[in-house]
Write an enzyme that holds these catalytic residues in place. Sequence first.
Site, PDB file in Angstrom:
ATOM      1  N   LYS A 124       0.829  -1.212   0.000  1.00  0.00           N
ATOM      2  CA  LYS A 124       0.000   0.000   0.000  1.00  0.00           C
ATOM      3  C   LYS A 124       0.861   1.259   0.000  1.00  0.00           C
ATOM      4  O   LYS A 124       0.500   2.255  -0.615  1.00  0.00           O
ATOM      5  CB  LYS A 124      -0.939   0.011   1.218  1.00  0.00           C
TER       6      LYS A 124
ATOM      7  N   LYS B 156      -4.852  -8.868  -6.921  1.00  0.00           N
ATOM      8  CA  LYS B 156      -6.055  -9.174  -6.130  1.00  0.00           C
ATOM      9  C   LYS B 156      -7.237  -8.314  -6.579  1.00  0.00           C
ATOM     10  O   LYS B 156      -7.049  -7.136  -6.889  1.00  0.00           O
ATOM     11  CB  LYS B 156      -5.717  -8.873  -4.657  1.00  0.00           C
TER      12      LYS B 156
ATOM     13  N   LYS C 267     -11.545  -3.410  -3.829  1.00  0.00           N
ATOM     14  CA  LYS C 267     -12.492  -2.292  -3.936  1.00  0.00           C
ATOM     15  C   LYS C 267     -11.769  -0.982  -4.206  1.00  0.00           C
ATOM     16  O   LYS C 267     -12.391  -0.003  -4.580  1.00  0.00           O
ATOM     17  CB  LYS C 267     -13.371  -2.204  -2.690  1.00  0.00           C
TER      18      LYS C 267
END
Length: 361
Positions: free
Chosen positions: A125, A212, A215
């Site tokens: 991230k 992956k 969202k």
Amino acid sequence: MSQTKTTASANTEFPNRVFSGVQPSGAMTLGNYLGAIRNFVRLQDEMDCIYCVVDLHAVTVWQDPAELANQTREITAAYLASGIDPKRSIIFNQSMVSAHAELGWLFSCVARMGWMSRMTQFKDKAGKNREQVSLGLFAYPALMAADILAYQATHVPVGDDQKQHLELTRDIATKFNYDFCGEDQPGYFPITEPIIQGAATRVMSLRDGTKKMSKSDASDMSRINLTDDADAIALKIRKAKTDPLELPGLEALSEDQQGFGDALRAERPEAANLLGIYAALSSRPIADVVGEKAGQPFAAFKKDLTELALAEIGPIGAEMQRLMNDKAAVDAVLADGAERARAIAEPILRGAYDRVGFLKP
Ligand code: TYM
């Protein structure tokens, strides 16, 4: 404070209790549903369950304040529409129960920088932007451990991507027990078991089978959202990336026939992903599905997959829409859940404070 860890002890002194959570950081995806929510629903028949909408976690990256409340309601609606029963299970949002943040702080003092620095999700991230991300993003797994251990939960159903965070939760519990409970005393926190089950514990992006399904992906075509209408679901599956070959046969499976051999995932990730989604949606073993679909062209398979997805997700999306129009009912579920959650978490937090030596008034 000692930095040595003892080995994990058995959970015999803790009654079975399930805790899990989903971030309200965007629409609920098929990945969340197949990797986690379906197991949440199933576990209600086996244990006491607590399901949280983890809004404190969501704000570790920027969330528009004007959207956050509705995103929280949307995840709650997804829980309810998927079959979580708010009478049997506890459903609430994390910021309503202050024990999470308080125990999270304590665990930030138990966890070691080295442990946190190894978290692959933080590295992914933060990327090259490490200096600019929030301190909360780094501390994220300590708060996650607090979510679970504030209820002395013994079982945590999650998708495969949360495995490392759950190992850290075990390390934090083990170190807390070692540091603050006598060596021959039972530990204060259980050593939690992850539950990572089903044919789709890692659903991949429809645009890139090596990433992956998420969202937060910039492309909406990469994911199926539970609120997508029939046309959107059909379009996304029709446009899903594939390869020029036909569907593989049983030779693509691992020796134990439970999943794909490494070669298929590495060489044909999109085929493996779509077959895994099909198996999960139809609640059939992967080997059955692969045997049936071997040699088919993707176009025919995608039609079947679309039908299956519509049958399973269509009613959930419709019920979510209905619930989203009844905000008062959704908010009432969260308020009731928060009260019940607080009643469990508060005394457990106080017990932890006692062990640490905080003065009580
Ligand atoms: P989150 O919000 O990213 O995802 C919620 C759940 O969905 C699973 N999941 C997937 N499973 C399969 N394939 C995918 N593509 C996929 N994407 C998501 C996740 O594994 C997760 O189970 N850190 C957690 C939230 C959390 C939590 C907790 C979970 C906070 N505290 C305590 C368990 C216990 C997260 O970001 O989930």
